[in-house]
Design a protein around this motif. Structure first.
Motif, PDB file in Angstrom:
ATOM      1  N   ILE A   1       0.835  -1.200   0.000  1.00 22.05           N
ATOM      2  CA  ILE A   1       0.000   0.000   0.000  1.00 22.05           C
ATOM      3  C   ILE A   1       0.870   1.250   0.000  1.00 22.05           C
ATOM      4  O   ILE A   1       0.597   2.227  -0.716  1.00 22.05           O
ATOM      5  CB  ILE A   1      -0.958  -0.021   1.208  1.00 22.05           C
ATOM      6  CG1 ILE A   1      -2.015  -1.104   1.005  1.00 22.05           C
ATOM      7  CG2 ILE A   1      -1.623   1.345   1.402  1.00 22.05           C
ATOM      8  CD1 ILE A   1      -2.978  -1.254   2.152  1.00 22.05           C
ATOM      9  N   GLY A   2       1.941   1.252   0.807  1.00 20.67           N
ATOM     10  CA  GLY A   2       2.844   2.394   0.819  1.00 20.67           C
ATOM     11  C   GLY A   2       3.455   2.647  -0.544  1.00 20.67           C
ATOM     12  O   GLY A   2       3.558   3.797  -0.986  1.00 20.67           O
ATOM     13  N   SER A   3       3.854   1.580  -1.239  1.00 23.98           N
ATOM     14  CA  SER A   3       4.435   1.728  -2.576  1.00 23.98           C
ATOM     15  C   SER A   3       3.418   2.272  -3.570  1.00 23.98           C
ATOM     16  O   SER A   3       3.731   3.162  -4.375  1.00 23.98           O
ATOM     17  CB  SER A   3       4.971   0.384  -3.066  1.00 23.98           C
ATOM     18  OG  SER A   3       5.988  -0.094  -2.219  1.00 23.98           O
ATOM     19  N   LEU A   4       2.198   1.747  -3.514  1.00 24.85           N
ATOM     20  CA  LEU A   4       1.160   2.231  -4.431  1.00 24.85           C
ATOM     21  C   LEU A   4       0.863   3.707  -4.209  1.00 24.85           C
ATOM     22  O   LEU A   4       0.756   4.485  -5.161  1.00 24.85           O
ATOM     23  CB  LEU A   4      -0.117   1.400  -4.262  1.00 24.85           C
ATOM     24  CG  LEU A   4      -0.047  -0.047  -4.761  1.00 24.85           C
ATOM     25  CD1 LEU A   4      -1.343  -0.785  -4.420  1.00 24.85           C
ATOM     26  CD2 LEU A   4       0.207  -0.085  -6.260  1.00 24.85           C
ATOM     27  N   VAL A   5       0.727   4.091  -2.938  1.00 21.20           N
ATOM     28  CA  VAL A   5       0.463   5.498  -2.628  1.00 21.20           C
ATOM     29  C   VAL A   5       1.636   6.366  -3.068  1.00 21.20           C
ATOM     30  O   VAL A   5       1.464   7.447  -3.644  1.00 21.20           O
ATOM     31  CB  VAL A   5       0.184   5.680  -1.124  1.00 21.20           C
ATOM     32  CG1 VAL A   5       0.153   7.159  -0.745  1.00 21.20           C
ATOM     33  CG2 VAL A   5      -1.136   5.027  -0.747  1.00 21.20           C
TER      34      VAL A   5
END
Length: 201
Positions: free
Chosen positions: A41-45
């Motif tokens: 999720i951190g990478s996508l954001v």
């Protein structure tokens, strides 16, 4: 590791209760979610923020223009300000009345912030304007945009991990409350006979 160790320890233990095994599984699922889902999720954001911010960088660099303005007079009685947009954040700027050319060639006149400590009439300073000559902030640069995107991704990963761990704590809290309620019921059933001679014989 504690979750995996807990599951292994309770596998064939005769003292293992269903709630003990459930708590170990909840801990293991939480560990997997924090280790896998939070970084994803951190990478996508972060990638989404990077794409959006870099697009803003290109748009701002295309639509904002750096012009040279000329001080007409200092606006006395107004204390100098610090410019938060500078890299150091401590550059002193003074309010002045100035003239400057718009990108279309027209002349503009009005109050502005000059990067001069003691401005005098005729002093020149740089000014960012929009296509119509209105004063605006300096365009966002690519390294700053990347920094914001990294911080957004890191914050999203931390928030996800925090939410997952909060969910685990809530589930365990409810399980413990239910365990205590069952203990209270067991004590209530044993209570009338507790301490009497020959009880249970």
């Amino acid at each position: 590791m504690r979750a995996i160790h807990g599951l292994w320890r309770w596998r064939h233990n005769p003292l293992c209760r269903a709630t003990d095994l459930a708590e170990a599984w909840v801990a293991l699922v939480t560990l997997v979610l924090i280790a896998v889902v939070a970084p994803v999720i951190g990478s996508l954001v972060g990638f989404t923020a990077q794409d959006s911010l870099q697009r803003s960088v290109r748009e701002q660099q295309h639509s904002r223009h750096l012009v040279m303005a000329t001080v007409v007079r200092s606006l006395g009685g107004v204390p100098p300000e610090t410019d938060p947009d500078t890299s150091a954040g401590h550059e002193t700027r003074s309010r002045v009345l100035a003239d400057w050319p718009a990108p279309d060639g027209t002349r503009q006149h009005g109050p502005a912030l000059a990067d001069l400590k003691s401005p005098h009439p005729g002093d020149r300073f740089r000014l960012w304007t929009d296509p119509h000559g209105r004063i605006t902030t300096r365009p966002l640069d690519a390294p700053t945009a990347t920094t914001h995107a990294v911080l957004a991704g890191f914050g999203a990963a931390l928030l996800t991990a925090g939410l997952v761990d909060s969910g685990r704590r809530l589930i365990v809290w409810r399980m413990v409350r239910r365990r205590y309620a069952l203990w209270d019921q067991a004590w209530d059933r044993a209570g009338p006979d507790w301490g009497k001679a020959g009880t249970g014989i």
